[in-house]
Design a protein around this motif. Structure first.
Motif, short mmCIF file in Angstrom:
data_model
loop_
_atom_site.label_atom_id
_atom_site.label_comp_id
_atom_site.label_asym_id
_atom_site.label_seq_id
_atom_site.Cartn_x
_atom_site.Cartn_y
_atom_site.Cartn_z
N LYS A 77 -1.94 -15.52 3.53
CA LYS A 77 -3.27 -14.92 3.66
C LYS A 77 -3.23 -13.41 3.39
O LYS A 77 -4.25 -12.83 3.05
CB LYS A 77 -3.82 -15.18 5.07
N ILE A 78 -2.06 -12.82 3.58
CA ILE A 78 -1.94 -11.38 3.37
C ILE A 78 -0.53 -11.01 2.94
O ILE A 78 0.45 -11.52 3.49
CB ILE A 78 -2.32 -10.58 4.65
N VAL A 101 -4.25 -7.82 0.12
CA VAL A 101 -3.11 -6.93 -0.12
C VAL A 101 -3.44 -5.61 0.56
O VAL A 101 -4.51 -5.03 0.36
CB VAL A 101 -2.86 -6.69 -1.62
N THR A 102 -2.51 -5.13 1.39
CA THR A 102 -2.68 -3.83 2.03
C THR A 102 -1.50 -2.93 1.69
O THR A 102 -0.43 -3.40 1.31
CB THR A 102 -2.78 -3.96 3.56
N ASN A 103 -1.72 -1.63 1.84
CA ASN A 103 -0.64 -0.66 1.71
C ASN A 103 -0.73 0.33 2.86
O ASN A 103 -1.51 0.13 3.80
CB ASN A 103 -0.68 0.02 0.34
N THR A 104 0.07 1.40 2.80
CA THR A 104 0.11 2.35 3.92
C THR A 104 -0.03 3.79 3.39
O THR A 104 0.92 4.57 3.45
CB THR A 104 1.42 2.20 4.71
N PRO A 105 -1.20 4.14 2.89
CA PRO A 105 -1.35 5.44 2.24
C PRO A 105 -1.22 6.64 3.17
O PRO A 105 -0.74 7.70 2.74
CB PRO A 105 -2.76 5.37 1.64
N LEU A 106 -1.63 6.51 4.42
CA LEU A 106 -1.59 7.66 5.31
C LEU A 106 -0.18 7.95 5.82
O LEU A 106 0.21 9.11 5.98
CB LEU A 106 -2.53 7.44 6.50
N ALA A 107 0.61 6.91 6.02
CA ALA A 107 1.93 7.08 6.62
C ALA A 107 2.89 7.85 5.73
O ALA A 107 3.84 8.46 6.22
CB ALA A 107 2.51 5.71 6.97
N VAL A 108 2.67 7.81 4.43
CA VAL A 108 3.65 8.42 3.51
C VAL A 108 3.26 9.82 3.04
O VAL A 108 4.07 10.50 2.40
CB VAL A 108 3.88 7.52 2.27
N ARG A 109 2.06 10.28 3.34
CA ARG A 109 1.59 11.53 2.74
C ARG A 109 2.47 12.72 3.10
O ARG A 109 2.97 13.44 2.22
CB ARG A 109 0.14 11.78 3.13
N ARG A 110 2.65 12.98 4.36
CA ARG A 110 3.46 14.13 4.76
C ARG A 110 4.94 13.93 4.39
O ARG A 110 5.56 14.87 3.87
CB ARG A 110 3.30 14.39 6.27
N PRO A 111 5.54 12.76 4.63
CA PRO A 111 6.95 12.61 4.23
C PRO A 111 7.20 12.83 2.74
O PRO A 111 8.20 13.47 2.37
CB PRO A 111 7.28 11.17 4.65
N VAL A 112 6.33 12.32 1.88
CA VAL A 112 6.55 12.51 0.44
C VAL A 112 6.30 13.97 0.05
O VAL A 112 7.02 14.53 -0.80
CB VAL A 112 5.68 11.56 -0.40
N ALA A 113 5.32 14.59 0.66
CA ALA A 113 5.07 16.02 0.38
C ALA A 113 6.28 16.86 0.78
O ALA A 113 6.71 17.75 0.03
CB ALA A 113 3.81 16.48 1.12
N SER A 310 -1.60 -4.48 9.95
CA SER A 310 -2.50 -5.17 9.04
C SER A 310 -2.33 -6.68 9.15
O SER A 310 -3.31 -7.44 9.13
CB SER A 310 -2.23 -4.73 7.60
N ILE A 311 -1.09 -7.12 9.26
CA ILE A 311 -0.83 -8.56 9.41
C ILE A 311 -1.38 -9.07 10.72
O ILE A 311 -2.00 -10.14 10.79
CB ILE A 311 0.68 -8.83 9.28
N VAL A 312 -1.18 -8.31 11.80
CA VAL A 312 -1.73 -8.70 13.10
C VAL A 312 -3.25 -8.82 13.03
O VAL A 312 -3.84 -9.78 13.53
CB VAL A 312 -1.31 -7.69 14.19
N ASP A 313 -3.89 -7.85 12.40
CA ASP A 313 -5.35 -7.89 12.28
C ASP A 313 -5.82 -9.17 11.61
O ASP A 313 -6.76 -9.83 12.06
CB ASP A 313 -5.86 -6.67 11.51
N VAL A 314 -5.18 -9.54 10.50
CA VAL A 314 -5.56 -10.75 9.79
C VAL A 314 -5.32 -11.98 10.65
O VAL A 314 -6.12 -12.92 10.69
CB VAL A 314 -4.81 -10.86 8.45
N SER A 315 -4.21 -11.98 11.39
CA SER A 315 -3.92 -13.12 12.26
C SER A 315 -4.97 -13.30 13.35
O SER A 315 -5.17 -14.41 13.85
CB SER A 315 -2.53 -12.95 12.90
N LEU A 316 -5.63 -12.21 13.72
CA LEU A 316 -6.67 -12.25 14.75
C LEU A 316 -8.08 -12.32 14.16
O LEU A 316 -9.07 -12.22 14.90
CB LEU A 316 -6.55 -11.01 15.64
N GLY A 317 -8.17 -12.47 12.84
CA GLY A 317 -9.49 -12.59 12.21
C GLY A 317 -10.19 -11.27 12.01
O GLY A 317 -11.40 -11.24 11.77
N ARG A 318 -9.46 -10.16 12.08
CA ARG A 318 -10.06 -8.84 11.91
C ARG A 318 -9.78 -8.30 10.53
O ARG A 318 -8.75 -8.59 9.93
CB ARG A 318 -9.50 -7.87 12.96
#
Length: 333
Positions: A77-78, A101-113, A310-318
């Motif tokens: 499902k995801i 399909v999800t990604n993690t755009p916020l988590a990488v911004r400062r580390p990559v910068a 994200s996976i948890v959210d989908v498992s809970l219907g969110r």
């Protein structure tokens, strides 16, 4: 009824522990129905057999193709990507099948910068050259390897999305002029960050430090090639922190071999893992890292926590955050 989750196994370290730390796995406890495991197979591509086994897959290196989900018994499902890039996933094919399909755009911004500045500092400070001089007892040669100061010089970004904008923020104290080549970012976003939009040709010609920070897609594939490298100053440095295929790698190799620019810092390659015979590895005017310069405990924890949530959210219907194709969400089943 259980919700089965598979994590691709290259996300473990040499001791078999999660590379992102065990604490991130606590996110999965939000739904007691979740059963998770590392996918037993080592994969270059998600197979139909694997897609038939899990409701959610947390994926790092393996590709996800149309063939991955082609069978009628596909259960997924995801697909939650470990990171911001999703060029390894056939997103239209997933959306056609109703797979998120999800990604993690916020988590990488400062580390990559920060990783980009790390590469910039290493290049301009001649860090690795000076390390070699010291180890070889060539102390007296240090005056022949003067570093390059940043104040008054020009930083040019190819791409100013979330990571590029974060780089502009963290680079502000160093007194550089900021140019951006990105047809999609709004000038109103760039102005408060002290940056000005220019076309790519002008950026390549004026920047002292060219940084690739854009996504890989059909439009950006080989965006930087021989004509662009020919515009660079002989004193300029080139850094790629985006995706390898944004750059025509043979053109980069030829530019470095001929010493037409001062040097390069490369964290991403056209082929990954890089071929040990790749000519880049034999050059002394390039710093190479294995698509991992931004990897820190903080970065990986934030990425994994976001992706697994994200996976948890989908498992809970969110509706999960950071859907690559928001139109794929049709509401809770």
């Amino acid at each position: 009824m259980s919700f089965k989750v598979g994590l691709t196994r290259e996300l473990r370290d040499a001791q078999g522990e999660p590379a992102f730390g065990r604490r991130a796995l606590e996110v999965l406890e939000a739904n007691p129905a979740i059963e998770w495991e590392y996918i037993p197979e080592t994969l270059r591509e998600i197979t139909p057999e694997v897609a038939a086994r899990y409701d959610g897959i947390y994926v790092n290196a393996p590709k996800v193709t149309r063939a991955s989900v082609a069978r009628e018994d596909c259960r997924v499902k995801i697909f939650a990507r470990h990171g911001v890039g999703y060029d390894s996933v056939d997103v239209p094919a997933m959306s056609e099948r109703g797979i998120l399909v999800t990604n993690t755009p916020l988590a990488v911004r400062r580390p990559v910068a920060v990783a980009t500045l790390t590469m910039l500092f290493a290049l301009t400070g001649r860090l690795f050259v000076k390390d070699r001089l010291t180890r070889a007892g060539r102390w007296a040669e240090r005056t022949s390897h003067m570093g390059v100061g940043l104040v008054g010089r020009t930083l040019g970004l190819v791409g100013a999305g979330g990571i590029g904008q974060e780089l502009l923020r963290v680079a502000q104290p160093f007194g550089m002029r900021h140019l951006v080549a990105d047809p999609y970012v709004d000038d109103g976003v760039l102005a408060p960050l002290g940056a000005r939009r220019v076309d790519l040709d002008r950026l390549m010609g004026e920047a002292d430090f060219v940084v690739v920070a854009c996504l890989l897609n059909d439009e950006t594939h080989h965006l930087i090639g021989a004509p662009q490298f020919a515009r660079m100053k002989p004193t300029a440095f080139f850094i790629n922190m985006g995706r390898g295929p944004v750059v025509d790698e043979p053109a980069l190799i030829e530019t470095l071999r001929a010493r037409r620019i001062a040097g390069a810092g490369i964290d991403v390659f056209e082929q990954e893992p890089i071929d040990p015979a790749n000519p880049l590895l034999a050059l002394d005017n390039v710093i190479v890292t294995p698509h991992a310069l931004c990897w820190t405990d903080e970065c990986f924890h934030d990425i994994a926590s976001t992706g697994l949530r994200s996976i948890v959210d989908v498992s809970l219907g969110r509706r999960p955050a950071h859907l690559v194709d928001p139109g794929a969400w049709k509401g809770a089943a």
